[in-house]
Design a protein around this motif. Structure first.
Motif, PDB file in Angstrom:
ATOM      1  N   ASN A  93       0.849  -1.188   0.000  1.00 53.84           N
ATOM      2  CA  ASN A  93       0.000   0.000   0.000  1.00 53.84           C
ATOM      3  C   ASN A  93       0.886   1.240   0.000  1.00 53.84           C
ATOM      4  OD1 ASN A  93      -2.866  -0.791   0.139  1.00 53.84           O
ATOM      5  ND2 ASN A  93      -2.237  -1.859   2.008  1.00 53.84           N
ATOM      6  N   VAL A 119      -5.445   5.915   4.785  1.00 53.86           N
ATOM      7  CA  VAL A 119      -5.766   4.789   5.664  1.00 53.86           C
ATOM      8  C   VAL A 119      -6.888   3.923   5.101  1.00 53.86           C
ATOM      9  CG1 VAL A 119      -6.379   4.086   8.013  1.00 53.86           C
ATOM     10  CG2 VAL A 119      -5.070   6.191   7.640  1.00 53.86           C
ATOM     11  N   THR A 120      -8.012   4.541   4.777  1.00 47.23           N
ATOM     12  CA  THR A 120      -9.160   3.754   4.321  1.00 47.23           C
ATOM     13  C   THR A 120      -8.828   2.968   3.063  1.00 47.23           C
ATOM     14  OG1 THR A 120     -10.628   5.431   5.253  1.00 47.23           O
ATOM     15  CG2 THR A 120     -11.601   3.858   3.699  1.00 47.23           C
ATOM     16  N   VAL A 123      -6.658  -0.109   4.034  1.00 47.72           N
ATOM     17  CA  VAL A 123      -7.433  -1.147   4.715  1.00 47.72           C
ATOM     18  C   VAL A 123      -8.374  -1.838   3.733  1.00 47.72           C
ATOM     19  CG1 VAL A 123      -9.158  -1.580   6.505  1.00 47.72           C
ATOM     20  CG2 VAL A 123      -7.248  -0.021   6.959  1.00 47.72           C
ATOM     21  N   ARG A 127      -8.396  -5.812   3.007  1.00 43.37           N
ATOM     22  CA  ARG A 127      -9.627  -6.574   3.202  1.00 43.37           C
ATOM     23  C   ARG A 127     -10.018  -7.343   1.939  1.00 43.37           C
ATOM     24  NH1 ARG A 127     -12.556  -2.586   5.096  1.00 43.37           N
ATOM     25  NH2 ARG A 127     -13.510  -2.112   3.087  1.00 43.37           N
ATOM     26  N   ASN A 143       2.807  -1.604   4.304  1.00 42.27           N
ATOM     27  CA  ASN A 143       2.196  -0.286   4.196  1.00 42.27           C
ATOM     28  C   ASN A 143       3.282   0.786   4.213  1.00 42.27           C
ATOM     29  OD1 ASN A 143      -0.479  -1.298   4.278  1.00 42.27           O
ATOM     30  ND2 ASN A 143      -0.367  -1.459   6.516  1.00 42.27           N
ATOM     31  N   ALA A 169      -2.794   1.172  12.303  1.00 40.46           N
ATOM     32  CA  ALA A 169      -3.613   0.204  11.564  1.00 40.46           C
ATOM     33  C   ALA A 169      -2.789  -1.015  11.184  1.00 40.46           C
ATOM     34  CB  ALA A 169      -4.203   0.854  10.318  1.00 40.46           C
ATOM     35  N   THR A 170      -1.513  -0.791  10.885  1.00 41.54           N
ATOM     36  CA  THR A 170      -0.612  -1.902  10.574  1.00 41.54           C
ATOM     37  C   THR A 170      -0.546  -2.887  11.733  1.00 41.54           C
ATOM     38  OG1 THR A 170       0.723  -0.550   9.071  1.00 41.54           O
ATOM     39  CG2 THR A 170       1.794  -2.468  10.062  1.00 41.54           C
ATOM     40  N   LEU A 173      -4.017  -4.655  11.994  1.00 41.13           N
ATOM     41  CA  LEU A 173      -4.191  -5.624  10.913  1.00 41.13           C
ATOM     42  C   LEU A 173      -3.333  -6.863  11.157  1.00 41.13           C
ATOM     43  CD1 LEU A 173      -4.128  -3.187   7.870  1.00 41.13           C
ATOM     44  CD2 LEU A 173      -6.069  -4.643   8.514  1.00 41.13           C
TER      45      LEU A 173
END
Length: 262
Positions: A93, A119-120, A123, A127, A143, A169-170, A173
């Motif tokens: 990412n 971010v979004t 993710v 996903r 990321n 978030a990393t 996740l």
């Protein structure tokens, strides 16, 4: 041999923001390590140049022109990886970024757009790709975050908050996807890409930035790509939920935006 652990032989990677700079360098590095690559950005001409380089290395490149600010577009990357290359093993990412802006000019909408783009989108792609990666036994996500998610400086509120959120978030996740999918991030410093043209082409500005960096220079895209290869490959097989700084050693912003006191 230890160097074999850095190979991605016959694996399939998705790299976003792959038309130029860090994304392009990462896609090429992965191809050199033996991977086939889905490359995506908003500019087809840039992607075609990267795809040509990958083909010259004897690997396959699938070009997906897309604006990933629209998270509905991420499915096309996974679909292309599955239909044209057989699956997904690695996701990078890299797409993201937000221009600096003074605090009092940072609207709610600007802050929300920065979060969404940095971010979004990341993710959403994880996903979408995770079920395919799990079908193949697992994989790795890298990321591309920023040192500004860790340090504080005037004018970087939206960008720093977004990249700080991406770094955390990393970790989240990684907890969700362990043990079969590893998730890590790179906290990148000032790298000589088109995003820094205003610095690279301004000698006094570049000199000031380099002087404020312990290694006294800007980073190069292939240095970030090398770190991404470590995290994506078996060489980083015992690393997950971590952020690796690739920042020249800085612990504070090395670009003073010259904003006045409030």
């Amino acid at each position: 041999m230890i160097l074999d652990r850095f190979r991605l032989t016959d694996q399939v990677a998705i790299v976003t923001g792959a038309g130029r700079g860090i994304g392009a360098a990462t896609a090429v590095a992965f191809a050199e390590a033996g991977a086939d690559v889905v490359i995506s950005s908003r500019t087809a001409a840039d992607l075609d140049r990267v795809a040509k380089t990958i083909a010259e290395l004897g690997r396959r490149a699938v070009v997906v022109e897309a604006d990933l600010d629209d998270t509905g577009a991420v499915a096309a990357l996974v679909d292309a990886a599955v239909s044209d290359l057989g699956g997904v093993d690695v996701v990078v990412n890299n797409v993201g970024g937000t221009m600096p802006r003074p605090l009092l000019d940072t609207s709610d909408g600007f802050l929300e757009r920065a979060f969404h783009f940095n971010v979004t989108t990341a993710v959403a792609l994880v996903r979408a790709a995770a079920p395919v990666m799990l079908e193949r036994g697992g994989g790795s996500v890298v990321n591309i975050s920023s040192v500004m998610g860790r340090v504080a400086g005037r004018g970087y509120l939206a960008y720093g908050v977004a990249k700080g959120a991406l770094s955390h978030a990393t970790r989240l996740l990684a907890a969700d996807l362990a043990p079969r999918i590893r998730v890590n991030a790179l906290e990148v410093g000032s790298v000589a890409t088109s995003a820094l043209d205003i610095v690279v082409e301004n000698e006094p500005l570049r000199t000031a930035m380099e002087s404020a960096t312990p290694l006294r220079r800007l980073g190069q895209p292939d240095e970030v790509a090398a770190a991404a290869l470590f995290l994506a490959s078996a060489a980083g097989g015992y690393v997950t939920g971590r952020t690796l700084p690739v920042d020249g050693g800085i612990d504070s912003p090395n670009l003073d935006l010259g904003l006045p006191d409030l």
